[in-house]
Write an enzyme that holds these catalytic residues in place. Sequence first.
Site, mmCIF file in Angstrom:
data_model
loop_
_atom_site.group_PDB
_atom_site.id
_atom_site.type_symbol
_atom_site.label_atom_id
_atom_site.label_comp_id
_atom_site.label_asym_id
_atom_site.label_seq_id
_atom_site.Cartn_x
_atom_site.Cartn_y
_atom_site.Cartn_z
ATOM 1 N N THR A 81 0.832 -1.197 0.000
ATOM 2 C CA THR A 81 0.000 0.000 0.000
ATOM 3 C C THR A 81 0.870 1.252 0.000
ATOM 4 O OG1 THR A 81 -1.842 -1.093 1.120
ATOM 5 C CG2 THR A 81 -1.743 1.290 1.294
ATOM 6 N N GLN A 191 0.133 -8.330 -6.898
ATOM 7 C CA GLN A 191 -0.453 -9.661 -7.046
ATOM 8 C C GLN A 191 0.306 -10.532 -8.037
ATOM 9 O OE1 GLN A 191 -3.540 -10.087 -4.970
ATOM 10 N NE2 GLN A 191 -2.408 -11.987 -5.070
ATOM 11 N N HIS A 213 4.285 -10.032 1.621
ATOM 12 C CA HIS A 213 3.405 -11.075 2.154
ATOM 13 C C HIS A 213 2.621 -11.810 1.074
ATOM 14 C CE1 HIS A 213 -0.692 -8.954 2.246
ATOM 15 N NE2 HIS A 213 0.130 -8.070 1.727
ATOM 16 N N THR A 249 13.978 4.687 9.624
ATOM 17 C CA THR A 249 14.989 3.647 9.780
ATOM 18 C C THR A 249 14.509 2.339 9.171
ATOM 19 O OG1 THR A 249 15.745 4.666 11.829
ATOM 20 C CG2 THR A 249 16.379 2.368 11.455
ATOM 21 N N CYS A 339 -9.114 -6.854 1.339
ATOM 22 C CA CYS A 339 -9.066 -5.490 1.871
ATOM 23 C C CYS A 339 -10.439 -4.844 1.871
ATOM 24 C CB CYS A 339 -8.098 -4.649 1.045
ATOM 25 S SG CYS A 339 -6.410 -5.298 1.057
#
Length: 389
Positions: A81, A191, A213, A249, A339
């Site tokens: 995102t 995707q 992920h 960071t 989502c």
Amino acid sequence: MTTIAAQPVNLDYAASTPMRPEAVAAQAAYDASPIAGANPNSLHRLGREAALALEGARRDLARTLGARVRASEVIFTAGGTESDQLALLGIAEGARERDRARTRVVVSAIEHDAILDNLPLLRAAGFSVDLVKPTAAGRIEPESLEGLLGPDVALVSIMLANNETGVVQPIRELARVAHAHGSLFHTDAIQGYLHIPFDVADLGVDALSIAGHKIGGPVCTGALYLKTRTPLRPRVFGGGQESGRRAGTQDVRSVLALAAAACAVYPHIEEDRARLSALSDSLYERLCAHGRVKATMGDWRAVDRLPGIVSVTVDGMDSEELVLHLDAAGFEASGGSACSSGSLDASHVLSAMGIARERALGSLRISFDDRVDPDDLTRFADAFDELIG
């Protein structure tokens, strides 16, 4: 009577995937190393060693994006995102700073919410936005994009493959059309990354987003490929990390796991694609044998698709009913984009494809990757048969 699995079978990999052993091992190795917790921007020895590890992961990830991709063209982010938002807003503003006449952005009507939900921010920044619509098969045609372009378009953003239907877009041709009008081109490849082979140079894109992920890496990891000399106005300030393009960071531990997952998958893309395509085709054949079940893109055989997504609608049933009944039988699928799973309305993707609301409300997405057990797919189809009747 359907036998409920002792452990649920996860067939919602388009939403997120379990971490791969290589990613878990990379995190464990980091935790046991002297650089655990060291800031890669520090000047002392541990900081320098952490920086070397970070740059090694950057090089590894760059190699999975194309033979000529430079490590400096990879920006690490906190997920897909953020990568999408950085590209959409940052490149649009960067292009306008270079040419004040570039005040319009074109995106497809089937983009993920990571793009669509940021359009109000574009408008608030003074851009106008146009949506290019897909065909009934869920494909964005170059001719449709061509009709929306002009000398005022700063950026075109069209996804590589749709997260709900799995339809792969003709990115090479779309990018060529955009560049012919002087527009920059971004693709959300979240995707499609490492599920289908591509080289960013061959695609011809200026920027490309990925997320860890979706490939067996950690959640909250991602990256933005940004072609050298592509203008970008950073969205996050306060430290100058990532060559001043994304402050904060860096999470070395997660980046190493992301790179490990990518390196584990990358060498096997072609063979995995062939095997998963065959499994997907068989599942489409089985599900669509029911008169009430239709592939969302029409003739699924005629469409370029991701190998591990099967997308159908079921007449007379809604997504929530389908998902809950299958869950009770031990199979985890989804009604579309995870989502948007809280929404009771029809998918914006299926609506843009011209699918009637009543039919779109009965959508079901089954998704998996190279780790799938074919026997689980057979048992899923049996449970589906029993549910549909």
